[in-house]
Motif scaffolding. Sequence first.
Motif, PDB file in Angstrom:
ATOM      1  N   LYS A 262     -36.454  -9.181  39.808  1.00  0.00           N
ATOM      2  CA  LYS A 262     -37.477  -9.140  40.861  1.00  0.00           C
ATOM      3  C   LYS A 262     -37.613  -7.732  41.439  1.00  0.00           C
ATOM      4  O   LYS A 262     -38.705  -7.257  41.702  1.00  0.00           O
ATOM      5  CB  LYS A 262     -37.127 -10.130  41.970  1.00  0.00           C
ATOM      6  CG  LYS A 262     -37.203 -11.572  41.491  1.00  0.00           C
ATOM      7  CD  LYS A 262     -37.195 -12.557  42.644  1.00  0.00           C
ATOM      8  CE  LYS A 262     -37.116 -13.993  42.132  1.00  0.00           C
ATOM      9  NZ  LYS A 262     -35.740 -14.440  41.842  1.00  0.00           N
ATOM     10  N   HIS A 263     -36.477  -7.087  41.695  1.00  0.00           N
ATOM     11  CA  HIS A 263     -36.507  -5.717  42.214  1.00  0.00           C
ATOM     12  C   HIS A 263     -35.578  -4.861  41.372  1.00  0.00           C
ATOM     13  O   HIS A 263     -34.479  -5.286  41.039  1.00  0.00           O
ATOM     14  CB  HIS A 263     -36.021  -5.668  43.668  1.00  0.00           C
ATOM     15  CG  HIS A 263     -36.865  -6.479  44.598  1.00  0.00           C
ATOM     16  ND1 HIS A 263     -38.019  -6.002  45.156  1.00  0.00           N
ATOM     17  CD2 HIS A 263     -36.707  -7.743  45.049  1.00  0.00           C
ATOM     18  CE1 HIS A 263     -38.551  -6.948  45.925  1.00  0.00           C
ATOM     19  NE2 HIS A 263     -37.778  -8.017  45.871  1.00  0.00           N
ATOM     20  N   ILE A 264     -36.037  -3.678  41.082  1.00  0.00           N
ATOM     21  CA  ILE A 264     -35.185  -2.754  40.346  1.00  0.00           C
ATOM     22  C   ILE A 264     -35.005  -1.509  41.202  1.00  0.00           C
ATOM     23  O   ILE A 264     -35.977  -0.892  41.633  1.00  0.00           O
ATOM     24  CB  ILE A 264     -35.797  -2.358  38.988  1.00  0.00           C
ATOM     25  CG1 ILE A 264     -36.111  -3.619  38.164  1.00  0.00           C
ATOM     26  CG2 ILE A 264     -34.871  -1.445  38.206  1.00  0.00           C
ATOM     27  CD1 ILE A 264     -37.510  -3.682  37.666  1.00  0.00           C
ATOM     28  N   ILE A 265     -33.738  -1.195  41.484  1.00  0.00           N
ATOM     29  CA  ILE A 265     -33.439  -0.006  42.268  1.00  0.00           C
ATOM     30  C   ILE A 265     -32.739   0.974  41.343  1.00  0.00           C
ATOM     31  O   ILE A 265     -31.738   0.631  40.694  1.00  0.00           O
ATOM     32  CB  ILE A 265     -32.485  -0.318  43.444  1.00  0.00           C
ATOM     33  CG1 ILE A 265     -32.992  -1.517  44.251  1.00  0.00           C
ATOM     34  CG2 ILE A 265     -32.289   0.916  44.313  1.00  0.00           C
ATOM     35  CD1 ILE A 265     -34.304  -1.304  44.956  1.00  0.00           C
ATOM     36  N   VAL A 266     -33.268   2.179  41.227  1.00  0.00           N
ATOM     37  CA  VAL A 266     -32.663   3.158  40.341  1.00  0.00           C
ATOM     38  C   VAL A 266     -32.075   4.294  41.171  1.00  0.00           C
ATOM     39  O   VAL A 266     -32.799   4.978  41.880  1.00  0.00           O
ATOM     40  CB  VAL A 266     -33.688   3.717  39.330  1.00  0.00           C
ATOM     41  CG1 VAL A 266     -33.023   4.747  38.424  1.00  0.00           C
ATOM     42  CG2 VAL A 266     -34.294   2.597  38.500  1.00  0.00           C
ATOM     43  N   ASN A 267     -30.759   4.435  41.099  1.00  0.00           N
ATOM     44  CA  ASN A 267     -30.126   5.562  41.771  1.00  0.00           C
ATOM     45  C   ASN A 267     -29.966   6.692  40.770  1.00  0.00           C
ATOM     46  O   ASN A 267     -29.358   6.546  39.706  1.00  0.00           O
ATOM     47  CB  ASN A 267     -28.756   5.165  42.329  1.00  0.00           C
ATOM     48  CG  ASN A 267     -27.960   6.376  42.793  1.00  0.00           C
ATOM     49  OD1 ASN A 267     -26.931   6.687  42.239  1.00  0.00           O
ATOM     50  ND2 ASN A 267     -28.461   7.081  43.789  1.00  0.00           N
ATOM     51  N   LYS A 268     -30.552   7.836  41.096  1.00  0.00           N
ATOM     52  CA  LYS A 268     -30.522   9.011  40.223  1.00  0.00           C
ATOM     53  C   LYS A 268     -30.482  10.222  41.125  1.00  0.00           C
ATOM     54  O   LYS A 268     -30.900  10.161  42.269  1.00  0.00           O
ATOM     55  CB  LYS A 268     -31.818   9.079  39.399  1.00  0.00           C
ATOM     56  CG  LYS A 268     -31.724   8.594  37.973  1.00  0.00           C
ATOM     57  CD  LYS A 268     -33.095   8.577  37.380  1.00  0.00           C
ATOM     58  CE  LYS A 268     -33.457   9.654  36.392  1.00  0.00           C
ATOM     59  NZ  LYS A 268     -32.615  10.663  35.949  1.00  0.00           N
ATOM     60  N   ARG A 269     -30.016  11.334  40.587  1.00  0.00           N
ATOM     61  CA  ARG A 269     -30.023  12.543  41.401  1.00  0.00           C
ATOM     62  C   ARG A 269     -31.422  13.142  41.478  1.00  0.00           C
ATOM     63  O   ARG A 269     -31.826  13.679  42.491  1.00  0.00           O
ATOM     64  CB  ARG A 269     -29.041  13.568  40.840  1.00  0.00           C
ATOM     65  CG  ARG A 269     -27.655  13.386  41.423  1.00  0.00           C
ATOM     66  CD  ARG A 269     -26.725  14.451  40.968  1.00  0.00           C
ATOM     67  NE  ARG A 269     -26.671  14.465  39.500  1.00  0.00           N
ATOM     68  CZ  ARG A 269     -25.808  15.186  38.822  1.00  0.00           C
ATOM     69  NH1 ARG A 269     -24.962  15.951  39.445  1.00  0.00           N
ATOM     70  NH2 ARG A 269     -25.789  15.156  37.511  1.00  0.00           N
ATOM     71  N   SER A 270     -32.145  13.066  40.352  1.00  0.00           N
ATOM     72  CA  SER A 270     -33.488  13.641  40.326  1.00  0.00           C
ATOM     73  C   SER A 270     -34.304  12.898  39.280  1.00  0.00           C
ATOM     74  O   SER A 270     -33.831  11.935  38.692  1.00  0.00           O
ATOM     75  CB  SER A 270     -33.413  15.117  39.976  1.00  0.00           C
ATOM     76  OG  SER A 270     -32.960  15.232  38.645  1.00  0.00           O
ATOM     77  N   MET A 271     -35.484  13.374  39.017  1.00  0.00           N
ATOM     78  CA  MET A 271     -36.321  12.690  38.032  1.00  0.00           C
ATOM     79  C   MET A 271     -36.073  13.187  36.613  1.00  0.00           C
ATOM     80  O   MET A 271     -36.830  12.869  35.702  1.00  0.00           O
ATOM     81  CB  MET A 271     -37.811  12.880  38.387  1.00  0.00           C
ATOM     82  CG  MET A 271     -38.318  11.908  39.434  1.00  0.00           C
ATOM     83  SD  MET A 271     -38.021  10.180  38.985  1.00  0.00           S
ATOM     84  CE  MET A 271     -39.234   9.975  37.678  1.00  0.00           C
ATOM     85  N   SER A 272     -35.000  13.960  36.398  1.00  0.00           N
ATOM     86  CA  SER A 272     -34.797  14.525  35.064  1.00  0.00           C
ATOM     87  C   SER A 272     -34.547  13.427  34.039  1.00  0.00           C
ATOM     88  O   SER A 272     -34.130  12.317  34.372  1.00  0.00           O
ATOM     89  CB  SER A 272     -33.610  15.480  35.088  1.00  0.00           C
ATOM     90  OG  SER A 272     -32.448  14.764  35.387  1.00  0.00           O
ATOM     91  N   ALA A 273     -34.826  13.744  32.790  1.00  0.00           N
ATOM     92  CA  ALA A 273     -34.716  12.763  31.711  1.00  0.00           C
ATOM     93  C   ALA A 273     -33.248  12.451  31.413  1.00  0.00           C
ATOM     94  O   ALA A 273     -32.353  13.158  31.848  1.00  0.00           O
ATOM     95  CB  ALA A 273     -35.406  13.298  30.463  1.00  0.00           C
ATOM     96  N   GLY A 274     -33.023  11.387  30.668  1.00  0.00           N
ATOM     97  CA  GLY A 274     -31.665  10.981  30.328  1.00  0.00           C
ATOM     98  C   GLY A 274     -31.098  11.821  29.199  1.00  0.00           C
ATOM     99  O   GLY A 274     -31.675  12.837  28.810  1.00  0.00           O
ATOM    100  N   TYR A 275     -29.951  11.378  28.679  1.00  0.00           N
ATOM    101  CA  TYR A 275     -29.267  12.173  27.669  1.00  0.00           C
ATOM    102  C   TYR A 275     -30.081  12.306  26.395  1.00  0.00           C
ATOM    103  O   TYR A 275     -29.988  13.285  25.690  1.00  0.00           O
ATOM    104  CB  TYR A 275     -27.892  11.569  27.376  1.00  0.00           C
ATOM    105  CG  TYR A 275     -26.831  12.608  27.335  1.00  0.00           C
ATOM    106  CD1 TYR A 275     -26.457  13.264  28.497  1.00  0.00           C
ATOM    107  CD2 TYR A 275     -26.227  12.973  26.146  1.00  0.00           C
ATOM    108  CE1 TYR A 275     -25.510  14.245  28.484  1.00  0.00           C
ATOM    109  CE2 TYR A 275     -25.269  13.958  26.120  1.00  0.00           C
ATOM    110  CZ  TYR A 275     -24.902  14.592  27.287  1.00  0.00           C
ATOM    111  OH  TYR A 275     -23.947  15.563  27.259  1.00  0.00           O
ATOM    112  N   ALA A 276     -30.905  11.279  26.102  1.00  0.00           N
ATOM    113  CA  ALA A 276     -31.721  11.358  24.905  1.00  0.00           C
ATOM    114  C   ALA A 276     -32.908  12.297  25.128  1.00  0.00           C
ATOM    115  O   ALA A 276     -33.658  12.580  24.214  1.00  0.00           O
ATOM    116  CB  ALA A 276     -32.202   9.979  24.503  1.00  0.00           C
ATOM    117  N   GLY A 277     -33.083  12.756  26.364  1.00  0.00           N
ATOM    118  CA  GLY A 277     -34.129  13.720  26.663  1.00  0.00           C
ATOM    119  C   GLY A 277     -35.527  13.144  26.688  1.00  0.00           C
ATOM    120  O   GLY A 277     -36.500  13.825  26.394  1.00  0.00           O
TER     121      GLY A 277
END
Lengths: 474, 101
Positions: free
Chosen positions: A427-442
């Motif tokens: 129902k809700h997705i909360i994403v904790n991240k430092r910034s909007m940078s891409a993941g390891y796969a780039g």
Amino acid sequence: MQTQLLEISTISSKGLLELSYLIGSITFIIGLKMMGNPKSARKGNMLGAVGMAIAVAATLFLYKTEHTTKEGLKMGILFASLLIGTLIGWLTAKRVQMTKMPELVSMFNGMGGACAALIGLTEFEHNLGNKGALSFIMAGLVIGSVSFSGSIIAYLKLNGSMRNPIRLPKYPIINFVLLLALIVFSVWMVSSGCSESTLLYTLFAASLIYGVFFVMPIGGADMPVVISLLNSFTGLAAAFGGFLYDNKVMLTGGILVGSAGTLLTIVMCKAMNRSLLSVLFGSFGESAAQGDQAEVKGSIKDINVSDLAVLMNYSKKVVIVPGYGLAVAQAQHVIHELELLLEERGVEVAYAIHPVAGRMPGHMNVLLAESNVDYGKMIEMEEINPTFDQTDVVLVVGANDVVNPAAKTDPSSPIYGMPILEVDKAKHIIVNKRSMSAGYAGIDNILFYDPKTSMFFGDAKKALTELVAALKSL
Amino acid sequence: MEALFNFLVAQREIIYFILLAIFVGIEVIGGVPSVLHTPLMSGANAIHGVVVIGAIIVLLDTPIDHIGTLVLGAIAVVLGTINVVGGFVVTDRMLEMFKKK
């Protein structure tokens, strides 16, 4: 009479040595088997260590051929080397942070590879003319060296010193030609009976370079697979040593790890729905570099800490998805605190573990276990995926590619086909991240642009600590 | 080629041994929960440190006046021991966390 006595003592010490090797081999097999169950795992590891100690001690005191000499000076060097190795190994293993575990395993693996390579270097001159023995020496030397330099590169990549894959143009061809050259060169050295030690060192150097080239182009996201593969390489190198010395415990240990490591590598590739070849030849990075996947458009929204605390407090079911970001931020303790706090308030909490989350399979489990999270709460992907549609809040902490719906929906995405945690059903997705940078796969993550998704920016440890404080004040 | 062939024939028992060991390795690992993959990889990593026995044999069989070989052998023993001891200790640390509360 005296010679007869001597013979008997030689025979029985030889027999005792073989018996110790048998005990060593059995402990390795049973120990590994016990490690497959959480209840007996620790004892299994201890059993393996005891078997190893018996086999090493037996070699030190009982091994004897017509070449064996035991001058005081040499034995001094031998015991000093054992002591130095023990101290270094013990202290590093005791002091390293749990988050640095993958690097450490990679480093230890490299040490084993180097050991096998050095055995090859030293045994070459004693076995000139014996083509069978030479072929095992060459195999051990080449595989051990590749494993050594490859592990060092994997270490540097995990360490963050070498983040981006470095690719020479046409590197799959270059690597293939280099590998072929290595094989042809070693076969030629064995079959021609070449005794030039300069050529041997050339082979050694070429193998080291191949190891670097082998791992260098592979992206960081694939490092778990690479470490597992290099682990089985070192096993193989040890087995060739066993072949050379007709040493049963080296053979059992080496082959066990060789086959187990290969199986583990395949399991990990399957978890990412990719073939080993595509991992090794980096189709991953290539298509990402081409940038031909669908352009992500849309807006993101973020959520502040007090709104999030309220949302979670009144949820029935919360699923936490940990990723490498959790490990980097050392947020495993505070996340456990969050879990306990929510459960106190009657919220059901579970952890969703993607098989390749983090930098090694099971990395997240180890990390969470460090903060005393009950392993019954760590649910594997296949088991938890069908439950996401009954989940109120999914909290993604430092994970990215393993929750990217593009893996299911966008055939042009480099991770298309990889099984993911289907958090977008919640129902809700909360994403904790430092910034909007891409993941390891780039690559970009379309989950962030989902209308149900809210971003909770900040360092995982700091942000979660604030969340815990906000929850307490409710 | 002939020498290699003869060697293989002479070593046929070891070849059987290897085949069986490969299957034991697969059997032993099969069905392990992914929770234990990292400790298992680390434990297997410690076990291939058994290669240190080869390095010990190099030292034991090298005449005392072959300084170069002795040095290489001693380095090999140090590295192999790091692999063994570090591997088992770090695996134990990982598994320690899995203990039941």
